[in-house]
Write an enzyme that holds these catalytic residues in place. Structure first.
Site, PDB file in Angstrom:
ATOM      1  N   CYS A  30       0.928  -1.006   0.036  1.00 18.97           N
ATOM      2  CA  CYS A  30      -0.077   0.002  -0.276  1.00 18.97           C
ATOM      3  C   CYS A  30       1.045   1.305  -0.001  1.00 18.97           C
ATOM      4  O   CYS A  30       1.368   1.546   1.096  1.00 18.97           O
ATOM      5  CB  CYS A  30      -1.019   0.044   1.170  1.00 18.97           C
ATOM      6  N   CYS A  33       0.398   3.954   2.450  1.00 11.54           N
ATOM      7  CA  CYS A  33       0.939   3.350   3.945  1.00 11.54           C
ATOM      8  C   CYS A  33       2.443   3.843   4.062  1.00 11.54           C
ATOM      9  O   CYS A  33       2.854   4.191   4.993  1.00 11.54           O
ATOM     10  CB  CYS A  33       0.765   2.033   4.014  1.00 11.54           C
TER      11      CYS A  33
END
Lengths: 103, 286
Positions: A30, A33
């Protein structure tokens, strides 16, 4: 430095923490992230002794992600005295994150 | 590898491409259409035109000007942009027809507009409604997933999601489906999203559908869709840039309506020029 938390250490590191804990549910794939990670490292350093930063990899800790109904990552929770105080979803600027988390 | 890939051929993108080309950089401009200006009939507030100007005509002239000066232009739809995570200055831009590589990318695709305005949409965003299959798909392994979309952008997301579950329903939200899919397809208009702590149902004109997640990939991807996937900061629907028009991702720049501010041609042209000057310095320092 942020601490890596697993199902085994969650109780001790988060629920029983003497200071508020920012819990970051994240994953390697991700990208938002990965961009929130350095922001959290800065927060961990600046708030050392006052706020702890804990990271939970949803890839490895599916149980915790399910338990806290993580449906989009990054999801950040602020825990105080073992309870969720605030929830923030998605990448944002450091100052906005601090404000939204209420630390 | 191109020095700069400009995505969008409106006043911000084309102006930037012209400046970059004149700085002797290798620039490629990719555009799918003439954007907002295509639908703007009368322009009377832009400097230098005695008569009213048609938006599409002005845009076309801008692109022709860029071509005359040597800018390579591809009329293609960008589906995905990936930045290198190993620190190399490389962006991979995938379109509906080819894949290109650039040292830098300038996003100039216009204002990103919310594409599903129904009751419950805001409430369940981040609570089962997601805009990024690669980010959140994994969370819904073997769950019931809905995907809203009708074009190639949707089928790209569908391909990612099919790695996680077989139970996928495509909702076209009453738009024409332009790609082949081998999942269930609902063509009704979506009227509401329901749930409790998290999303539970998609309500359409005629029926209700149980879902554990709903991925939005309506129409063509916007600048925000690209930014989200790469981890670029977005604030109130605008891409966040510094005074050099660079995002928080090194080498990813943005200009024009997608960064917010005055939504005017004059400002977009100015953004494009400023971004080009910054890009020129940035590329030459690599």
């Amino acid at each position: 430095m942020p601490v890596q938390v697993t199902t085994d250490t969650f109780k001790k590191e988060v629920l029983e923490s003497d200071i508020p804990v920012i819990v970051d549910f994240w994953a390697q794939w991700c990208r938002p992230c990965l961009m929130v990670a350095p922001i959290l490292e800065e927060i961990a350093e600046e708030y050392e002794g006052k706020v702890k930063v804990a990271k939970i990899n949803v890839d490895e800790e599916g149980y915790l992600a399910n338990q806290y109904k993580v449906s989009s990552i990054p999801t950040l929770y602020l825990f105080e005295d073992g309870e969720v105080k605030t929830q923030v979803i998605g990448l944002m600027r450091k100052e906005d994150l601090i404000k939204k988390l209420g630390i | 590898m191109h020095d700069v890939i400009v995505i969008g051929g409106g006043p911000a993108g084309a102006s930037a491409a012209i400046y970059l080309q004149r700085s002797k950089l290798d620039v490629l401009m990719i555009m799918k259409d003439y954007g907002t200006l295509e639908k703007t009939g009368h322009i009377d507030n832009y400097w230098g035109f005695e008569s009213t100007m048609d938006g599409k005509e002005l845009s076309e002239k801008g692109v022709l000007q860029a071509k005359r000066l040597g800018v390579r232009v591809k009329m293609e739809e960008v589906l995905d942009i990936e930045n290198d995570l190993m620190g190399e200055h490389k962006f991979t831009v995938k379109t509906d027809q080819a894949t290109y590589e650039g040292k830098t990318v300038l996003l100039a695709t216009g204002q990103s507009k919310p594409n599903l305005r129904v009751k419950g949409f805001k409430e369940f965003t981040g609570k089962g409604i997601s805009f990024c299959a690669i980010c959140d798909g994994f969370i819904y392994r073997n769950k019931k997933i809905g995907v809203v979309g009708n074009k190639k952008f949707m089928s790209e997301e569908l391909e990612t999601l099919s790695n996680f579950t077989d139970d996928i329903t495509v909702f076209t939200n009453a738009h024409e489906l332009t790609v082949d899919v081998d999942t269930k397809v609902v063509t009704d208009k979506i009227t509401e999203i329901q749930g409790d702590d998290v999303i539970k149902k998609v309500i359409t004109e005629n029926k209700e559908y149980d879902v554990d997640a709903l991925f939005i990939a309506m129409g063509t991807p916007s600048a925000n869709d690209f930014a989200l996937r790469m981890g670029a900061l977005i604030d109130k629907n605008n891409i966040v840039v510094d005074d050099k028009f660079m995002t928080n991702i090194p080498g990813l720049f943005a200009a024009g309506d997608c960064v917010g501010g005055l939504l005017q041609i004059a400002k977009a042209v100015s953004d494009g020029a400023h971004a080009a000057l910054s890009l020129n310095k940035y590329v030459r320092a690599l």
